[in-house]
Scaffold this motif. Structure first.
Motif, PDB file in Angstrom:
ATOM      1  N   GLN A 406       1.755  -3.919  15.693  1.00 15.48           N
ATOM      2  CA  GLN A 406       0.900  -5.019  16.127  1.00 15.48           C
ATOM      3  C   GLN A 406      -0.169  -5.346  15.082  1.00 15.48           C
ATOM      4  O   GLN A 406      -0.463  -6.520  14.837  1.00 15.48           O
ATOM      5  N   VAL A 407      -0.744  -4.315  14.473  1.00 15.62           N
ATOM      6  CA  VAL A 407      -1.755  -4.544  13.437  1.00 15.62           C
ATOM      7  C   VAL A 407      -1.124  -5.246  12.229  1.00 15.62           C
ATOM      8  O   VAL A 407      -1.714  -6.160  11.643  1.00 15.62           O
ATOM      9  N   THR A 408       0.087  -4.845  11.877  1.00 14.83           N
ATOM     10  CA  THR A 408       0.781  -5.463  10.755  1.00 14.83           C
ATOM     11  C   THR A 408       1.095  -6.922  11.041  1.00 14.83           C
ATOM     12  O   THR A 408       0.881  -7.809  10.194  1.00 14.83           O
ATOM     13  N   VAL A 409       1.602  -7.208  12.216  1.00 12.00           N
ATOM     14  CA  VAL A 409       1.928  -8.585  12.587  1.00 12.00           C
ATOM     15  C   VAL A 409       0.673  -9.452  12.610  1.00 12.00           C
ATOM     16  O   VAL A 409       0.686 -10.613  12.158  1.00 12.00           O
ATOM     17  N   VAL A 530       7.945  -7.590  -6.572  1.00 12.42           N
ATOM     18  CA  VAL A 530       8.001  -6.821  -5.333  1.00 12.42           C
ATOM     19  C   VAL A 530       6.624  -6.229  -5.056  1.00 12.42           C
ATOM     20  O   VAL A 530       6.048  -5.548  -5.906  1.00 12.42           O
ATOM     21  N   VAL A 531       6.098  -6.516  -3.880  1.00 15.04           N
ATOM     22  CA  VAL A 531       4.831  -5.956  -3.426  1.00 15.04           C
ATOM     23  C   VAL A 531       5.135  -5.095  -2.207  1.00 15.04           C
ATOM     24  O   VAL A 531       5.735  -5.578  -1.240  1.00 15.04           O
ATOM     25  N   ILE A 532       4.745  -3.819  -2.260  1.00 14.05           N
ATOM     26  CA  ILE A 532       4.976  -2.909  -1.135  1.00 14.05           C
ATOM     27  C   ILE A 532       3.633  -2.435  -0.613  1.00 14.05           C
ATOM     28  O   ILE A 532       2.799  -1.947  -1.376  1.00 14.05           O
ATOM     29  N   ILE A 533       3.429  -2.582   0.690  1.00 18.15           N
ATOM     30  CA  ILE A 533       2.187  -2.158   1.323  1.00 18.15           C
ATOM     31  C   ILE A 533       2.500  -0.979   2.234  1.00 18.15           C
ATOM     32  O   ILE A 533       3.195  -1.117   3.242  1.00 18.15           O
ATOM     33  N   GLY A 534       2.021   0.204   1.849  1.00 20.56           N
ATOM     34  CA  GLY A 534       2.260   1.415   2.621  1.00 20.56           C
ATOM     35  C   GLY A 534       1.137   1.653   3.614  1.00 20.56           C
ATOM     36  O   GLY A 534      -0.042   1.548   3.278  1.00 20.56           O
ATOM     37  N   ILE A 535       1.508   1.979   4.842  1.00 20.89           N
ATOM     38  CA  ILE A 535       0.544   2.105   5.934  1.00 20.89           C
ATOM     39  C   ILE A 535       0.570   3.539   6.465  1.00 20.89           C
ATOM     40  O   ILE A 535       1.635   4.073   6.780  1.00 20.89           O
ATOM     41  N   ASP A 560      -5.657   3.705   6.553  1.00 26.16           N
ATOM     42  CA  ASP A 560      -6.273   2.983   7.665  1.00 26.16           C
ATOM     43  C   ASP A 560      -5.540   1.660   7.865  1.00 26.16           C
ATOM     44  O   ASP A 560      -5.726   0.704   7.105  1.00 26.16           O
ATOM     45  N   PRO A 561      -4.684   1.548   8.885  1.00 26.94           N
ATOM     46  CA  PRO A 561      -3.903   0.324   9.086  1.00 26.94           C
ATOM     47  C   PRO A 561      -4.757  -0.925   9.300  1.00 26.94           C
ATOM     48  O   PRO A 561      -4.285  -2.039   9.075  1.00 26.94           O
ATOM     49  N   THR A 562      -6.003  -0.769   9.728  1.00 26.09           N
ATOM     50  CA  THR A 562      -6.833  -1.955   9.960  1.00 26.09           C
ATOM     51  C   THR A 562      -7.193  -2.654   8.651  1.00 26.09           C
ATOM     52  O   THR A 562      -7.673  -3.795   8.668  1.00 26.09           O
ATOM     53  N   LYS A 563      -6.952  -2.000   7.519  1.00 25.14           N
ATOM     54  CA  LYS A 563      -7.284  -2.602   6.230  1.00 25.14           C
ATOM     55  C   LYS A 563      -6.129  -3.385   5.618  1.00 25.14           C
ATOM     56  O   LYS A 563      -6.289  -3.973   4.548  1.00 25.14           O
ATOM     57  N   ILE A 564      -4.995  -3.403   6.292  1.00 27.22           N
ATOM     58  CA  ILE A 564      -3.838  -4.021   5.638  1.00 27.22           C
ATOM     59  C   ILE A 564      -3.971  -5.533   5.514  1.00 27.22           C
ATOM     60  O   ILE A 564      -3.336  -6.139   4.653  1.00 27.22           O
ATOM     61  N   GLY A 565      -4.798  -6.161   6.349  1.00 25.09           N
ATOM     62  CA  GLY A 565      -4.991  -7.602   6.204  1.00 25.09           C
ATOM     63  C   GLY A 565      -5.586  -7.939   4.857  1.00 25.09           C
ATOM     64  O   GLY A 565      -5.069  -8.803   4.125  1.00 25.09           O
ATOM     65  N   ASP A 566      -6.667  -7.252   4.496  1.00 29.18           N
ATOM     66  CA  ASP A 566      -7.289  -7.487   3.191  1.00 29.18           C
ATOM     67  C   ASP A 566      -6.355  -7.073   2.056  1.00 29.18           C
ATOM     68  O   ASP A 566      -6.292  -7.737   1.023  1.00 29.18           O
ATOM     69  N   ILE A 567      -5.623  -5.963   2.254  1.00 27.79           N
ATOM     70  CA  ILE A 567      -4.707  -5.506   1.207  1.00 27.79           C
ATOM     71  C   ILE A 567      -3.588  -6.519   1.011  1.00 27.79           C
ATOM     72  O   ILE A 567      -3.176  -6.802  -0.123  1.00 27.79           O
TER      73      ILE A 567
END
Length: 580
Positions: A406-409, A530-535, A560-567
């Motif tokens: 849900q955080v990723t979406v 290729v951009v990979i975002i590890g959570i 911290d999954p809550t930071k993936i938006g900025d990442i």
């Protein structure tokens, strides 16, 4: 790139000016005799508008017979655009700055760097140069950021000089039915442009209603009038005083006070008004940065030179260059634009976005502004691939126990709103055995957002974790092939993959097989980034980096999954320009 509207002093310092200077450990005022021996070579790169003042001060020191402990100091002062030195420093320290690009082959990092803004130092530190810790960093000059407007336009549209104005007033004028022709120097490469961008987007965010829509609208309004070089933007202001010329020319741009003064010193047909909007933007603060790795003798010489640049005499030299002292005061001969705040006064008590309550810079706000700008003003073709393995059901306490999925979406949905309709975006999910024995599922094929946006929004709404494992390698190979198959010139073609685990597909290809296949597919004429975002803490950064080291792009990992938006935004912004 600083303005080309400069006098002979700036032209004279365009090439390196070598001067021999010397002084006492306890300050240049305690100078010893005129004799000295030996030589310490100190190289200084200063932003062009400041370089003449620094070179003149050093030259005068020589004439006064300065010496440091009996040792001579040779100082080479070079006029250098901040972005060019930043690129060289980034290359040396392994940092990647959005929009800056690669350093030129002749770029050399100096011993002392005086850029126009501390934002350069912060961006380097916050974008990979973890060992970058310059010494000193204190400001030696200042120039407020203003909105430059042709005087007739400022008077008729905004009530200048009688009316006190805010960034919200400017936002309304830029977004009205008859919008001002706004421009900006590329804010990823220009500190004044970045400061103006931060202030305008802060006004948009606080405007009420759909803040993100207002912010994106402001970014795109500026993007239509952006220039890569400052002198190109200045040349778009009206060069004739007839109404048609004024109406068709540039109407507003964030520049430094010094830029406006230098422009008006050329006696243009239509002078520029300098609008000091509230809240006050980050000024150009000209930090004196002694770069890491400088040997002790040079560091000592740099300390003495800094003392020389903090005197009343140097303040007067700054005034001759239309610059203020660090505290906002000015020296003799400074002719402030109409409406300028009194020396050291007139500053807002409310800091703009990007500036902390104590006056410090906020690296997160700056990264968001740079990333948002990069995404809103470029066009690309992207396949978004989201991990839906069972571990993506894991709850995130810092996100009110929403799942990782849900955080990723949510992050992907927010990012989607920044992309304009010229982008082409598709959506996949992956786990293991999602479609028979296949690990990936196409939710929405790659198509222009002009016709695909609602389908993507709906597709993201149906992303749900499965009970499977992480079929990373098979999915990555097929995603790469898919993007490369219909590769489009003139755009960045990319795969952006989110995952919270390592490859766990016993029936899939091996890491060795994946990397060899990607190497075979790689085509410099048709590159796929290729951009990979590890959570989370279960990913293997080494595993992910082994992929992006072959394909190009980058790996970003956060526990911290809550930071993936900025990442996510940062990762997209860091992509290189599309080949043509």
């Amino acid at each position: 790139m600083r303005s080309s509207f400069r006098g002979a002093g700036a032209a004279a310092v365009a090439t390196a000016l070598a001067v021999v200077v010397a002084g006492s450990w306890f300050g240049y005022q305690q100078l010893a005799g005129p004799s000295c021996s030996g030589e310490i070579q100190l190289s200084v790169a200063a932003t062009p508008e400041l370089a003449p003042a620094v070179a003149d001060a050093a030259s005068q020191w020589v004439k006064d017979g300065a010496a440091v402990g009996g040792t001579c100091i040779a100082v080479t002062v070079t006029s250098s655009d901040s972005v060019e030195v930043a690129a060289a420093v980034a290359s040396k320290h392994g940092a990647t700055l959005a929009g800056v690009g690669q350093a030129s082959g002749t770029a050399v990092t100096p011993d002392v760097w005086i850029p126009d803004s501390s934002t350069w130092l912060l961006r380097l530190k916050n974008n990979g140069a973890t060992a970058f810790a310059p010494g000193n960093g204190a400001s030696i000059a200042r120039s407020p950021i203003v909105v430059a407007m042709p005087e007739p336009v400022a008077a008729s549209r905004l009530g200048w000089p009688d009316k006190k104005l805010s960034w919200t007033d400017l936002l309304r004028a830029v977004s009205s039915d008859k919008p001002l022709r706004a421009g900006i120097v590329e804010p990823t490469r220009d500190a004044a442009g970045l400061s103006g961008l931060l202030s305008l987007t802060a006004a948009a965010s606080a405007s009420g209603g759909d803040a993100q829509q207002a912010t994106t609208g402001a970014l795109r309004a500026l993007a239509t009038g952006r220039s890569a070089l400052r002198q190109d933007l200045l040349a778009r202001f009206p060069r004739s005083n007839d109404p048609a010329s004024i109406a068709s020319a540039l109407s507003a741009a964030a520049l430094s006070e010094e830029d406006v003064m230098a422009y008006n010193n050329t006696k243009p047909p239509i002078p520029l008004a300098a609008l000091y909007l509230e809240p006050s933007p980050m000024p150009l603060d000209y930090p004196y940065a002694v770069l890491p790795g400088v040997e002790p003798s040079k560091a000592s010489a740099a300390r003495v030179l800094y003392e020389l640049l903090t005197t009343q005499g140097f303040k007067n030299r700054l005034a001759a260059q239309s610059l203020r002292a660090p505290d906002g005061n000015w020296g003799e001969g400074f002719r402030a634009p109409q409406g300028a705040p009194s020396p050291a006064g007139g500053q807002s008590t409310v800091p703009p976005a990007g500036v902390g309550a104590a006056g410090g810079l906020d690296p997160v706000a700056i990264d968001r502004a740079v990333s948002g700008w990069s995404i809103a003003t470029q066009s690309g073709r992207m396949l978004c691939v989201i991990d839906v393995s069972g571990s993506m059901k894991t709850e995130v306490p810092s996100a009110n126990n929403a799942s990782r999925a849900q955080v990723t979406v949510a992050a992907a949905s927010r990012g989607l709103n920044l992309f304009d309709d010229s982008w082409s975006i598709g959506l996949w999910t992956f786990s293991t055995n999602l479609v028979g024995s296949r690990d990936w599922r196409e939710i929405v094929p790659i198509n222009p957002l002009s016709s695909n946006r609602s389908r993507l929004e709906q597709g993201l709404g149906f992303v749900r974790p499965s009970d499977g494992n992480t079929g990373l390698y098979d999915t990555m190979l097929e995603a790469y092939k898919t993007v490369q198959r219909d590769w489009e010139p003139g755009r960045v073609n990319s795969v952006v993959l989110f995952t919270d685990g390592k490859n766990e597909d016993d029936n899939g290809i091996s890491q060795t097989k994946l990397l060899s296949e990607l190497k075979a597919l790689a085509d410099p004429e048709r590159p796929v980034q290729v951009v990979i975002i590890g959570i989370g803490n279960e990913v293997s950064k080494a595993e992910l980096q082994s992929i992006t080291s072959v394909t190009g792009g980058g790996t970003f990992v956060t526990e911290d999954p809550t930071k993936i938006g900025d990442i996510f935004l940062k990762a997209i912004a860091l992509r290189p320009n599309a080949p043509r």
